[in-house]
Design a protein around this motif. Structure first.
Motif, PDB file in Angstrom:
ATOM      1  N   MET A   1       0.843  -1.194   0.000  1.00 33.50           N
ATOM      2  CA  MET A   1       0.000   0.000   0.000  1.00 33.50           C
ATOM      3  C   MET A   1       0.885   1.254   0.000  1.00 33.50           C
ATOM      4  O   MET A   1       2.000   1.227   0.534  1.00 33.50           O
ATOM      5  N   ARG A   2       0.372   2.345  -0.556  1.00 28.86           N
ATOM      6  CA  ARG A   2       1.113   3.595  -0.570  1.00 28.86           C
ATOM      7  C   ARG A   2       1.179   4.182   0.835  1.00 28.86           C
ATOM      8  O   ARG A   2       0.164   4.296   1.535  1.00 28.86           O
ATOM      9  N   VAL A   3       2.366   4.582   1.244  1.00 26.22           N
ATOM     10  CA  VAL A   3       2.561   5.133   2.580  1.00 26.22           C
ATOM     11  C   VAL A   3       1.794   6.447   2.747  1.00 26.22           C
ATOM     12  O   VAL A   3       1.293   6.747   3.836  1.00 26.22           O
ATOM     13  N   ASP A   4       1.659   7.225   1.680  1.00 27.37           N
ATOM     14  CA  ASP A   4       0.994   8.527   1.826  1.00 27.37           C
ATOM     15  C   ASP A   4      -0.503   8.390   2.125  1.00 27.37           C
ATOM     16  O   ASP A   4      -1.146   9.369   2.525  1.00 27.37           O
ATOM     17  N   LEU A   5      -1.062   7.191   1.982  1.00 30.90           N
ATOM     18  CA  LEU A   5      -2.457   6.985   2.376  1.00 30.90           C
ATOM     19  C   LEU A   5      -2.640   7.140   3.881  1.00 30.90           C
ATOM     20  O   LEU A   5      -3.758   7.365   4.361  1.00 30.90           O
ATOM     21  N   PHE A   6      -1.539   7.031   4.623  1.00 29.80           N
ATOM     22  CA  PHE A   6      -1.598   7.061   6.085  1.00 29.80           C
ATOM     23  C   PHE A   6      -1.097   8.391   6.643  1.00 29.80           C
ATOM     24  O   PHE A   6      -0.745   8.490   7.814  1.00 29.80           O
ATOM     25  N   ASP A   7      -1.107   9.407   5.797  1.00 31.00           N
ATOM     26  CA  ASP A   7      -0.664  10.736   6.220  1.00 31.00           C
ATOM     27  C   ASP A   7      -1.852  11.542   6.743  1.00 31.00           C
ATOM     28  O   ASP A   7      -3.007  11.302   6.366  1.00 31.00           O
ATOM     29  N   PHE A   8      -1.574  12.456   7.666  1.00 28.58           N
ATOM     30  CA  PHE A   8      -2.587  13.413   8.132  1.00 28.58           C
ATOM     31  C   PHE A   8      -1.864  14.598   8.741  1.00 28.58           C
ATOM     32  O   PHE A   8      -0.682  14.516   9.095  1.00 28.58           O
ATOM     33  N   ASP A   9      -2.575  15.711   8.846  1.00 33.61           N
ATOM     34  CA  ASP A   9      -1.995  16.922   9.417  1.00 33.61           C
ATOM     35  C   ASP A   9      -2.306  16.985  10.902  1.00 33.61           C
ATOM     36  O   ASP A   9      -3.465  16.851  11.312  1.00 33.61           O
ATOM     37  N   LEU A  10      -1.279  17.203  11.700  1.00 34.36           N
ATOM     38  CA  LEU A  10      -1.450  17.302  13.146  1.00 34.36           C
ATOM     39  C   LEU A  10      -0.897  18.633  13.629  1.00 34.36           C
ATOM     40  O   LEU A  10       0.301  18.900  13.494  1.00 34.36           O
ATOM     41  N   PRO A  11      -1.745  19.475  14.212  1.00 30.84           N
ATOM     42  CA  PRO A  11      -1.243  20.743  14.765  1.00 30.84           C
ATOM     43  C   PRO A  11      -0.226  20.480  15.875  1.00 30.84           C
ATOM     44  O   PRO A  11      -0.387  19.569  16.686  1.00 30.84           O
ATOM     45  N   ALA A  12       0.817  21.293  15.912  1.00 27.20           N
ATOM     46  CA  ALA A  12       1.883  21.103  16.904  1.00 27.20           C
ATOM     47  C   ALA A  12       1.349  21.177  18.324  1.00 27.20           C
ATOM     48  O   ALA A  12       1.867  20.492  19.219  1.00 27.20           O
ATOM     49  N   GLU A  13       0.305  21.970  18.538  1.00 29.35           N
ATOM     50  CA  GLU A  13      -0.221  22.120  19.901  1.00 29.35           C
ATOM     51  C   GLU A  13      -0.914  20.857  20.405  1.00 29.35           C
ATOM     52  O   GLU A  13      -1.210  20.742  21.607  1.00 29.35           O
ATOM     53  N   ASN A  14      -1.172  19.889  19.538  1.00 29.46           N
ATOM     54  CA  ASN A  14      -1.783  18.627  19.971  1.00 29.46           C
ATOM     55  C   ASN A  14      -0.755  17.620  20.496  1.00 29.46           C
ATOM     56  O   ASN A  14      -1.141  16.559  20.982  1.00 29.46           O
ATOM     57  N   ILE A  15       0.532  17.935  20.393  1.00 24.77           N
ATOM     58  CA  ILE A  15       1.574  17.007  20.852  1.00 24.77           C
ATOM     59  C   ILE A  15       1.839  17.247  22.331  1.00 24.77           C
ATOM     60  O   ILE A  15       2.199  18.353  22.742  1.00 24.77           O
ATOM     61  N   ALA A  16       1.631  16.214  23.150  1.00 29.81           N
ATOM     62  CA  ALA A  16       1.800  16.334  24.602  1.00 29.81           C
ATOM     63  C   ALA A  16       3.285  16.284  24.970  1.00 29.81           C
ATOM     64  O   ALA A  16       4.005  15.390  24.535  1.00 29.81           O
ATOM     65  N   LEU A  17       3.710  17.223  25.801  1.00 30.60           N
ATOM     66  CA  LEU A  17       5.082  17.244  26.293  1.00 30.60           C
ATOM     67  C   LEU A  17       5.183  16.754  27.728  1.00 30.60           C
ATOM     68  O   LEU A  17       6.289  16.463  28.209  1.00 30.60           O
TER      69      LEU A  17
END
Length: 342
Positions: A1-17
């Motif tokens: 399967m094409r890897v780009d099928l599993f791409d999505f945009d994630l805002p940086a503020e959603n990443i937990a530190l």
């Protein structure tokens, strides 16, 4: 399967530190078949599962596997990846172009390693000199190996020694936490006991390869990293009995799921297992060992997002992640969780 099928945009503020406090106050997106999504918290698990179900945890313990050293005047960083034997580890090395076979790296007082061999994926075999166990040396000089998406935004500190370790951690050997289990507290375990939900543990030593980006355009060209795991005979017997008695087997984390699916036979019977697994699960895979998965939210184009897409369907998971992003769920290792029931 094409890897780009599993791409999505994630805002940086959603990443937990940092993790939620208390741990079981993290949010939980409940995805149960075709039912509407449920916005809950991890502490609600006893109400979302059934008496007779079993939660399966990974009891690996994260070691302080990140090292800073010198080869002469050159700075060398090493992240241990996979144990080879008592004194040898495979490691990803920063500034590796400055290394040659036979070079000695000084990681601290009385703590040296010989760079023995460079592998095709760029990693090195390091032989740690001396008589002290490598684990003792690491406790003295190593740092907790936080994922790059956290370590790139803040320094590792004392809190991470506790935060990046599950309450099930027993067996030394992981260089990344089985993060789905980071959400559990003694109080939540008591509530699950009262609800008739049992628990079992197995061991899979998570390697740093779990964070490696995919460098191919098609999944058929990807070589999965190997990790060592073990399921003993008694545990396998109890897990099989749960399903035979009508209970559901819920893997807590993708590491647990991958090991169980590596150990199950074609008839759906989980067998004892000890050894490496490099199982790569993508859509089209037939699951035989598990009935559900509790897991955090994963990186775009990652093997783990492919795994959850195999379990629930790619379109379903794209919808799940859109829902999570729109509702400001926190992503990745210190982030929120999901309960996925096909």
């Amino acid at each position: 399967m094409r890897v780009d099928l599993f791409d999505f945009d994630l805002p940086a503020e959603n990443i937990a530190l940092r993790p939620a406090r208390p741990r079981d106050s993290a949010r939980l997106l409940h995805v149960d078949g075709s039912k509407p999504f449920g916005h809950r918290h991890v502490r609600d698990l006893p109400q979302l599962l059934r008496a007779g179900d079993v939660l399966v945890f990974n009891d690996t313990r994260v070691i302080p596997a990140q090292l800073d050293g010198m080869r002469g005047e050159a700075r060398i960083g090493a992240t241990l990846h996979k144990r080879i034997d008592l004194r040898r580890w495979q490691a990803f090395v920063k500034n590796a172009k400055r290394l040659r076979p036979g070079d000695v790296i000084q990681f601290g007082a009385n703590f040296t390693a010989i760079a023995e061999e460079r592998h095709d994926n760029g990693s090195w075999t390091l032989f740690f000199e001396g008589d002290e166990p490598v684990e003792v040396l690491l406790e003295r000089a190593g740092r907790m190996p936080l994922p790059p998406y956290i370590a790139g935004k803040r320094a590792t500190d004392e809190a991470d020694k506790h935060d990046y370790q599950t309450i099930f951690a027993q067996e030394d050997g992981a260089v990344a936490a089985p993060t789905a289990a980071l959400h559990f507290t003694p109080e939540l375990l008591d509530a699950l006991d009262a609800a008739g939900v049992s628990r079992e543990t197995l061991t899979l030593h998570v390697g740093a390869g779990t964070f490696l980006p995919m460098k191919v355009d098609d999944t058929t060209d990807h070589t999965m990293h190997a990790e060592w795991g073990q399921i003993d005979e008694d545990t396998a017997v109890r897990l099989n009995a749960v399903r035979q008695n009508g209970g559901r087997l819920i893997a807590v984390g993708t590491t647990v799921l991958r090991l169980l699916e590596s150990a199950v036979d074609e008839n759906g019977i989980i067998q004892p297992f000890a050894g490496d697994t490099s199982i790569f699960i993508t859509p089209g895979y037939t699951f035989r060992a598990i009935d559900g998965l509790m897991t955090n939210f994963h990186l775009p184009r990652s093997t783990l997002f492919m795994l959850v897409s195999a379990l629930m369907g790619l379109e379903k998971m794209q919808s799940v992640y859109s829902e999570a992003i729109a509702n400001k769920y926190r992503f990745y290792s210190y982030g929120d969780s999901s309960l996925l029931l096909p």
